[in-house]
Enzyme design. Sequence first.
Site, PDB file in Angstrom:
ATOM      1  N   ASN A 255      -2.068   2.423   5.847  1.00  0.00           N
ATOM      2  CA  ASN A 255      -1.136   1.348   5.488  1.00  0.00           C
ATOM      3  C   ASN A 255      -0.848   0.537   6.735  1.00  0.00           C
ATOM      4  OD1 ASN A 255      -0.916   2.407   2.991  1.00  0.00           O
ATOM      5  ND2 ASN A 255       1.249   2.957   3.113  1.00  0.00           N
ATOM      6  N   GLY A 256      -0.692  -0.773   6.583  1.00  0.00           N
ATOM      7  CA  GLY A 256      -0.385  -1.611   7.737  1.00  0.00           C
ATOM      8  C   GLY A 256      -1.546  -2.556   8.014  1.00  0.00           C
TER       9      GLY A 256
ATOM     10  N   CYS B 196       0.822  -1.212   0.000  1.00  0.00           N
ATOM     11  CA  CYS B 196       0.000   0.000   0.000  1.00  0.00           C
ATOM     12  C   CYS B 196       0.856   1.261   0.000  1.00  0.00           C
ATOM     13  CB  CYS B 196      -0.872   0.031   1.246  1.00  0.00           C
ATOM     14  SG  CYS B 196      -1.877  -1.419   1.436  1.00  0.00           S
TER      15      CYS B 196
ATOM     16  N   LYS C 283       6.312  -4.496  -4.223  1.00  0.00           N
ATOM     17  CA  LYS C 283       7.729  -4.124  -4.268  1.00  0.00           C
ATOM     18  C   LYS C 283       8.316  -4.027  -2.869  1.00  0.00           C
ATOM     19  CE  LYS C 283      11.568  -2.911  -6.229  1.00  0.00           C
ATOM     20  NZ  LYS C 283      12.355  -4.041  -6.771  1.00  0.00           N
TER      21      LYS C 283
ATOM     22  N   GLU D 112      18.504 -17.437  -7.070  1.00  0.00           N
ATOM     23  CA  GLU D 112      18.016 -16.139  -7.536  1.00  0.00           C
ATOM     24  C   GLU D 112      17.336 -16.292  -8.906  1.00  0.00           C
ATOM     25  OE1 GLU D 112      17.346 -13.423  -6.381  1.00  0.00           O
ATOM     26  OE2 GLU D 112      17.318 -11.995  -8.026  1.00  0.00           O
TER      27      GLU D 112
ATOM     28  N   TRP E 155      -2.921  -2.849  -1.417  1.00  0.00           N
ATOM     29  CA  TRP E 155      -2.513  -4.227  -1.679  1.00  0.00           C
ATOM     30  C   TRP E 155      -3.260  -5.056  -0.639  1.00  0.00           C
ATOM     31  CZ3 TRP E 155       0.166  -8.215   0.889  1.00  0.00           C
ATOM     32  CH2 TRP E 155       0.712  -9.211   0.077  1.00  0.00           C
TER      33      TRP E 155
ATOM     34  N   HIS F 245      19.868 -36.310  -3.900  1.00  0.00           N
ATOM     35  CA  HIS F 245      19.218 -36.644  -2.629  1.00  0.00           C
ATOM     36  C   HIS F 245      17.719 -36.355  -2.655  1.00  0.00           C
ATOM     37  CE1 HIS F 245      23.092 -37.397  -0.799  1.00  0.00           C
ATOM     38  NE2 HIS F 245      23.510 -36.238  -1.291  1.00  0.00           N
TER      39      HIS F 245
ATOM     40  N   LYS G  56      13.447 -15.475  -9.729  1.00  0.00           N
ATOM     41  CA  LYS G  56      13.090 -14.525 -10.795  1.00  0.00           C
ATOM     42  C   LYS G  56      12.114 -15.160 -11.782  1.00  0.00           C
ATOM     43  CE  LYS G  56      14.275 -11.704  -9.570  1.00  0.00           C
ATOM     44  NZ  LYS G  56      14.918 -10.918  -8.557  1.00  0.00           N
TER      45      LYS G  56
ATOM     46  N   GLU H 187       8.619 -15.804  -9.972  1.00  0.00           N
ATOM     47  CA  GLU H 187       7.746 -14.656  -9.656  1.00  0.00           C
ATOM     48  C   GLU H 187       7.216 -13.981 -10.909  1.00  0.00           C
ATOM     49  OE1 GLU H 187       9.545 -11.506  -7.288  1.00  0.00           O
ATOM     50  OE2 GLU H 187      11.397 -11.630  -8.393  1.00  0.00           O
TER      51      GLU H 187
ATOM     52  N   ARG I 229       5.251   0.069  -6.026  1.00  0.00           N
ATOM     53  CA  ARG I 229       5.236  -0.710  -4.780  1.00  0.00           C
ATOM     54  C   ARG I 229       4.365  -1.954  -4.900  1.00  0.00           C
ATOM     55  NH1 ARG I 229       6.249   2.838  -0.027  1.00  0.00           N
ATOM     56  NH2 ARG I 229       4.839   1.550   1.176  1.00  0.00           N
TER      57      ARG I 229
HETATM   58  O1  M6R Z   1      13.196  -4.507  -0.376  1.00  0.00           O
HETATM   59  P1  M6R Z   1      13.825  -5.809  -0.020  1.00  0.00           P
HETATM   60  O2  M6R Z   1      15.132  -6.003  -0.717  1.00  0.00           O
HETATM   61  O3  M6R Z   1      13.965  -6.003   1.468  1.00  0.00           O
HETATM   62  O4  M6R Z   1      12.821  -6.893  -0.548  1.00  0.00           O
HETATM   63  C1  M6R Z   1      12.997  -8.244  -0.272  1.00  0.00           C
HETATM   64  C2  M6R Z   1      12.121  -9.112  -1.147  1.00  0.00           C
HETATM   65  O5  M6R Z   1      10.771  -8.832  -0.909  1.00  0.00           O
HETATM   66  C3  M6R Z   1      12.426  -8.907  -2.633  1.00  0.00           C
HETATM   67  O6  M6R Z   1      13.750  -9.157  -2.931  1.00  0.00           O
HETATM   68  C4  M6R Z   1      11.538  -9.838  -3.504  1.00  0.00           C
HETATM   69  O7  M6R Z   1      11.883 -11.158  -3.279  1.00  0.00           O
HETATM   70  C5  M6R Z   1      11.664  -9.442  -4.977  1.00  0.00           C
HETATM   71  N1  M6R Z   1      10.390  -9.456  -5.584  1.00  0.00           N
HETATM   72  C6  M6R Z   1      12.580 -10.328  -5.739  1.00  0.00           C
HETATM   73  O8  M6R Z   1      12.632 -10.015  -7.090  1.00  0.00           O
END
Ligand code: M6R
Length: 606
Positions: free
Chosen positions: A98-99, A2, A601, A480, A72, A503, A484, A487, A27
């Site tokens: 927010n929150g 949010c 974000k 990573e 959100w 394993h 990527k 997501e 965000r």
């Molecule tokens: O803002 P941050 O780096 O703390 O965020 C951490 C994760 O939420 C962030 O890296 C998330 O996994 C991304 N969407 C990855 O691409």
Amino acid sequence: MCGIIAYHGRRQAAPILVNGLRRLEYRGYDSAGLAIRGAAFDVRKRTGKVAELESSLPAKMPGTIGIAHTRWATHGGVTDENAHPHLGPEQRVAIVHNGIIENASRIRRHLERQGATFRSETDSEVIAHRLEQAVAKGQTPVDAMRTALKGLRGTWGICALFLDHDELVCARNGSPLVLGETEHGLIVTSDPQPLAEHTDRVIILEDGDIAAFGKGGLAIERLEGGQSGTSPITLEESWGEAELGDYPHYMLKEIYEQPDALRHCISGRLNAKTGNARLGGMHLTAKQLRKVPHVRLLGCGTALNAALIGQQLIERLARIPAVAHVSSEFRYQDPVVNPEALHFAVSQSGETMDTIAAIKEIQLKGGDVHGVVNVVGSTIARLCGQGVYMHSGPEQSVASTKAFSNMVAALTIFAMQIGRARQLSANEARVLAKGLQEVPDLIERYLADPGPIDDAVAMVLEAPSLLFLGRGLSANVAKEGALKVMELTYIPCLAYPAGEMKHGPIALLEEGRPVVVVAPDDAVKDKVASAIHECKARGARIILVCTEGDELAQEADVAIEVPRTHPLCSPLLTVLPLQLMAYRTALALDLDVDRPRNLAKSVTVE
Ligand code: M6R
């Protein structure tokens, strides 16, 4: 997640709010809305994009005071009714929040017993009800806010407007609010980005602060009474608006910004002649670094993957134990904290609630935490009060790319700094410093001709799921890459250290199943080659990321070669094809690259 923008001033509020909402879009959100204060509140809100909200607005929404929000969903589905702002029962108070209010259900039931009816399923609406009740009893807006917040459990960043009072009232507990006083009025936002075009002098509210702005100017008090301790700061790094330019998506732009972002991160921190490295914000002498018993790193998602790489580099170069933790698990493990140890909180946004909670746990137990953060003035940066900015510039795409590279680079520089204070020879450090300084040029060269990414994408598109393998540093690059691709494309992805494959994950292998293997030319490459053979023996097809000219390429169905670099810098090169693969697969699937479903974000709830 949010986002909030509020305005109280002499200009028309609606254009400022809509522009601010656009700047908050990155965000992640599912609905948006705004309320303008006039003779009544004019509230417009709906699910979908800010552009859709904007095109649904009347040509004129007169009024110089307003609040706006991107939502959100947490409590209640994605519906127009659940979008913010929310009004009190008599529509004399409007709020954005927010929150999460954890005890909202109990409060809601209590209000319902008193005859209240609610228009939404949100936790936030109870705040509007309580506020309106309090002002109806004659309380001032600030006192009404105090009353409304009494007994609430959870987190909030709230902006509220009142029909009967010419005041904008804000309160913070856990969800950031930033105040910018301009010559035409006050702008309040949940992160500094929308403020950048208006002012670089900002006040960041502390948890427990209540701010009120009206004809008498700005006053900031504590919830329990008394003056707040916060004071104006100048944002050192004003990002301005991140324009797409000629790029179709922020993600692609940010992938291609990696060389320059890295140059900014490395600049002035490395001396290739002496091999010395120094992160200014660390404030630790060589003598202190020599005494550090161990290092712990915290992060989530991509930041965690970078922290895992940092862990290996620190152990390797400084010869002290280092371990990376999943932030969200940390405090629930009742961790033993050694105050002499060094702790790093790694976060692009600096607002990730899980990491904030882990930092507080360490601080509670007497430990110090250093931030490795991108957003200047963010909660984590201020909570830690020390550490390094990674200088990636604004990262707008939900999928983190250039921040990953700069997290890895910053941690590499720290590993060299502590390494030189301990065991690392000047010679070894010089070679690594030179290697790291060459990386931006190598990335540029690779990105100019990224190889057969589309062949890899064609294989990925046919796959029901994907396995990513790597070893050593590359095990974390594989993680990573899997994150990527998953997501962005919603294809289930599993990442394993290559040696672990036999394993368990080997059970997934079948004729034609693609396996993505990250195997640069380093000390463990031959071991990864064995895993490749084991995969191929079971009919799997290999997408290989390897070093330019490496014979291993012949083992692959698709080999994507990256320029040779210092083995400890390899993650900065090998991650690139995986970022591009994720991007192009999402494009091929016609998915929203910059705003994948359900993701935000900055993840500001636990
Ligand atoms: O803002 P941050 O780096 O703390 O965020 C951490 C994760 O939420 C962030 O890296 C998330 O996994 C991304 N969407 C990855 O691409």
